[in-house]
Design a protein around this motif. Structure first.
Motif, PDB file in Angstrom:
ATOM      1  N   VAL A 139       0.853  -1.230  -0.084  1.00 42.32           N
ATOM      2  CA  VAL A 139      -0.146   0.087   0.145  1.00 42.32           C
ATOM      3  C   VAL A 139       0.808   1.135  -0.113  1.00 42.32           C
ATOM      4  N   TYR A 140       0.477   2.157  -0.823  1.00 41.59           N
ATOM      5  CA  TYR A 140       1.263   3.436  -0.782  1.00 41.59           C
ATOM      6  C   TYR A 140       0.623   4.747  -0.314  1.00 41.59           C
ATOM      7  N   LEU A 141       1.572   5.824   0.037  1.00 39.23           N
ATOM      8  CA  LEU A 141       0.835   6.895   0.405  1.00 39.23           C
ATOM      9  C   LEU A 141       1.545   8.188  -0.306  1.00 39.23           C
ATOM     10  N   GLN A 142       1.092   8.596  -1.299  1.00 33.24           N
ATOM     11  CA  GLN A 142       1.862   9.565  -2.034  1.00 33.24           C
ATOM     12  C   GLN A 142       1.482  10.785  -1.464  1.00 33.24           C
ATOM     13  N   MET A 143       2.544  11.612  -0.834  1.00 31.74           N
ATOM     14  CA  MET A 143       2.318  12.875  -0.295  1.00 31.74           C
ATOM     15  C   MET A 143       3.120  14.112  -0.975  1.00 31.74           C
ATOM     16  N   ASN A 144       2.156  14.820  -1.463  1.00 30.87           N
ATOM     17  CA  ASN A 144       2.680  16.249  -2.170  1.00 30.87           C
ATOM     18  C   ASN A 144       2.389  17.501  -1.290  1.00 30.87           C
ATOM     19  N   SER A 145       3.051  18.629  -1.576  1.00 28.71           N
ATOM     20  CA  SER A 145       2.656  19.864  -1.039  1.00 28.71           C
ATOM     21  C   SER A 145       2.722  19.837   0.395  1.00 28.71           C
ATOM     22  N   LEU A 146       3.763  18.987   0.884  1.00 32.83           N
ATOM     23  CA  LEU A 146       3.953  18.876   2.427  1.00 32.83           C
ATOM     24  C   LEU A 146       4.188  19.951   3.366  1.00 32.83           C
ATOM     25  N   LYS A 147       3.776  20.022   4.496  1.00 29.13           N
ATOM     26  CA  LYS A 147       3.751  21.066   5.212  1.00 29.13           C
ATOM     27  C   LYS A 147       4.144  20.762   6.578  1.00 29.13           C
ATOM     28  N   PRO A 148       4.737  21.670   7.357  1.00 29.01           N
ATOM     29  CA  PRO A 148       5.235  21.300   8.682  1.00 29.01           C
ATOM     30  C   PRO A 148       4.500  20.673   9.327  1.00 29.01           C
ATOM     31  N   GLU A 149       3.072  20.946   9.692  1.00 24.33           N
ATOM     32  CA  GLU A 149       2.309  20.423  10.419  1.00 24.33           C
ATOM     33  C   GLU A 149       1.956  18.748   9.767  1.00 24.33           C
ATOM     34  N   ASP A 150       2.517  18.368   8.737  1.00 25.10           N
ATOM     35  CA  ASP A 150       2.318  16.881   8.215  1.00 25.10           C
ATOM     36  C   ASP A 150       3.565  16.219   9.114  1.00 25.10           C
ATOM     37  N   THR A 151       4.369  16.696   9.760  1.00 27.40           N
ATOM     38  CA  THR A 151       5.453  16.113  10.488  1.00 27.40           C
ATOM     39  C   THR A 151       4.784  15.142  11.479  1.00 27.40           C
ATOM     40  N   ALA A 152       5.035  13.941  11.454  1.00 26.20           N
ATOM     41  CA  ALA A 152       4.859  12.821  12.280  1.00 26.20           C
ATOM     42  C   ALA A 152       5.362  11.286  12.036  1.00 26.20           C
ATOM     43  N   ILE A 153       4.998  10.587  12.886  1.00 33.07           N
ATOM     44  CA  ILE A 153       5.511   9.122  12.446  1.00 33.07           C
ATOM     45  C   ILE A 153       4.060   8.496  11.753  1.00 33.07           C
ATOM     46  N   TYR A 154       4.396   8.019  10.733  1.00 31.47           N
ATOM     47  CA  TYR A 154       3.220   7.472   9.738  1.00 31.47           C
ATOM     48  C   TYR A 154       3.371   6.045   9.883  1.00 31.47           C
ATOM     49  N   TYR A 155       2.043   5.389  10.361  1.00 28.19           N
ATOM     50  CA  TYR A 155       1.813   4.028  10.164  1.00 28.19           C
ATOM     51  C   TYR A 155       0.955   3.660   9.248  1.00 28.19           C
ATOM     52  N   CYS A 156       1.059   2.400   8.795  1.00 32.40           N
ATOM     53  CA  CYS A 156       0.123   1.505   8.087  1.00 32.40           C
ATOM     54  C   CYS A 156      -0.683   0.705   8.837  1.00 32.40           C
ATOM     55  N   ALA A 157      -1.952   0.083   8.468  1.00 30.65           N
ATOM     56  CA  ALA A 157      -2.660  -0.523   9.502  1.00 30.65           C
ATOM     57  C   ALA A 157      -3.724  -1.396   8.598  1.00 30.65           C
ATOM     58  N   TRP A 201      -0.541  -3.616  12.764  1.00 26.36           N
ATOM     59  CA  TRP A 201       0.309  -2.208  12.469  1.00 26.36           C
ATOM     60  C   TRP A 201       1.749  -2.330  12.089  1.00 26.36           C
ATOM     61  N   GLY A 202       2.122  -1.401  11.483  1.00 22.87           N
ATOM     62  CA  GLY A 202       3.521  -1.616  11.054  1.00 22.87           C
ATOM     63  C   GLY A 202       4.187  -0.645  12.358  1.00 22.87           C
ATOM     64  N   GLN A 203       5.666  -0.706  12.134  1.00 22.56           N
ATOM     65  CA  GLN A 203       6.369  -0.028  13.332  1.00 22.56           C
ATOM     66  C   GLN A 203       6.516   1.705  13.168  1.00 22.56           C
ATOM     67  N   GLY A 204       5.852   2.020  11.778  1.00 22.35           N
ATOM     68  CA  GLY A 204       6.066   3.527  11.520  1.00 22.35           C
ATOM     69  C   GLY A 204       7.215   3.868  10.927  1.00 22.35           C
ATOM     70  N   THR A 205       7.132   5.120  10.022  1.00 21.95           N
ATOM     71  CA  THR A 205       8.044   5.711   9.467  1.00 21.95           C
ATOM     72  C   THR A 205       7.909   7.016   9.638  1.00 21.95           C
ATOM     73  N   GLN A 206       9.229   7.791  10.089  1.00 20.97           N
ATOM     74  CA  GLN A 206       9.256   9.127  10.409  1.00 20.97           C
ATOM     75  C   GLN A 206       9.199  10.184   9.085  1.00 20.97           C
ATOM     76  N   VAL A 207       8.328  11.200   9.356  1.00 17.54           N
ATOM     77  CA  VAL A 207       8.330  12.197   8.173  1.00 17.54           C
ATOM     78  C   VAL A 207       8.330  13.494   8.746  1.00 17.54           C
ATOM     79  N   THR A 208       9.585  14.116   8.254  1.00 19.40           N
ATOM     80  CA  THR A 208       9.660  15.529   8.813  1.00 19.40           C
ATOM     81  C   THR A 208       9.774  16.509   7.811  1.00 19.40           C
ATOM     82  N   VAL A 209       8.866  17.732   8.186  1.00 19.80           N
ATOM     83  CA  VAL A 209       8.703  18.692   7.090  1.00 19.80           C
ATOM     84  C   VAL A 209       9.397  19.915   7.523  1.00 19.80           C
ATOM     85  N   SER A 210      10.411  20.211   6.912  1.00 21.61           N
ATOM     86  CA  SER A 210      11.146  21.519   7.411  1.00 21.61           C
ATOM     87  C   SER A 210      10.773  22.809   6.754  1.00 21.61           C
ATOM     88  N   SER A 211      10.411  23.906   7.383  1.00 22.54           N
ATOM     89  CA  SER A 211      10.178  25.213   6.782  1.00 22.54           C
ATOM     90  C   SER A 211      11.205  26.009   6.471  1.00 22.54           C
TER      91      SER A 211
END
Length: 122
Positions: free
Chosen positions: A77-95, A112-122
């Protein structure tokens, strides 16, 4: 026992893009979802997709920017993330969902998976 492994997270600049992947150890005959959890906050629903991949659901905060998809032949399963913002910063989990409809509730997901970190810098 189902094992889910996320990948594709990282550090990206404001407005950038990332594609997350979630690969299962076996075939999944269920709807799937993505959640995220920011530091000190609860799990928040992001997106969900049905078994066929033809029906999707999104949180209002990501609608129009994120796209969920799946490749059942690859158990991914995929999650394509565009136009990312700082408020999207989080650990992302699939389930994996335990019900046939697309749920936004964490209680309706069992593996649940173990998660993957997404960090969006301004």
């Amino acid at each position: 026992q189902v094992q889910l492994v996320e990948s594709g997270g990282g550090l990206v600049l404001f407005g950038g893009s990332l594609r997350l992947s979630c690969t299962s150890s076996g075939r999944i005959y269920n709807p799937m979802g993505w959640f995220r959890r920011a530091p000190g906050k609860e799990y928040v629903f992001v997106a969900a997709i049905d078994l066929s991949g033809s029906i999707t659901s999104y949180a209002d905060s990501v609608k129009g920017r994120f796209t969920i998809s799946r490749d059942n032949a690859k158990n991914t399963v995929y999650l394509q993330m565009n136009s990312l913002k700082p408020e999207d910063t989080a650990i992302y989990y699939c389930a994996r969902s335990t019900i046939n409809s697309l749920s936004t509730a964490k209680v309706h997901y069992d593996y649940w998976g173990q998660g993957t970190q997404v960090t969006v810098s301004s």
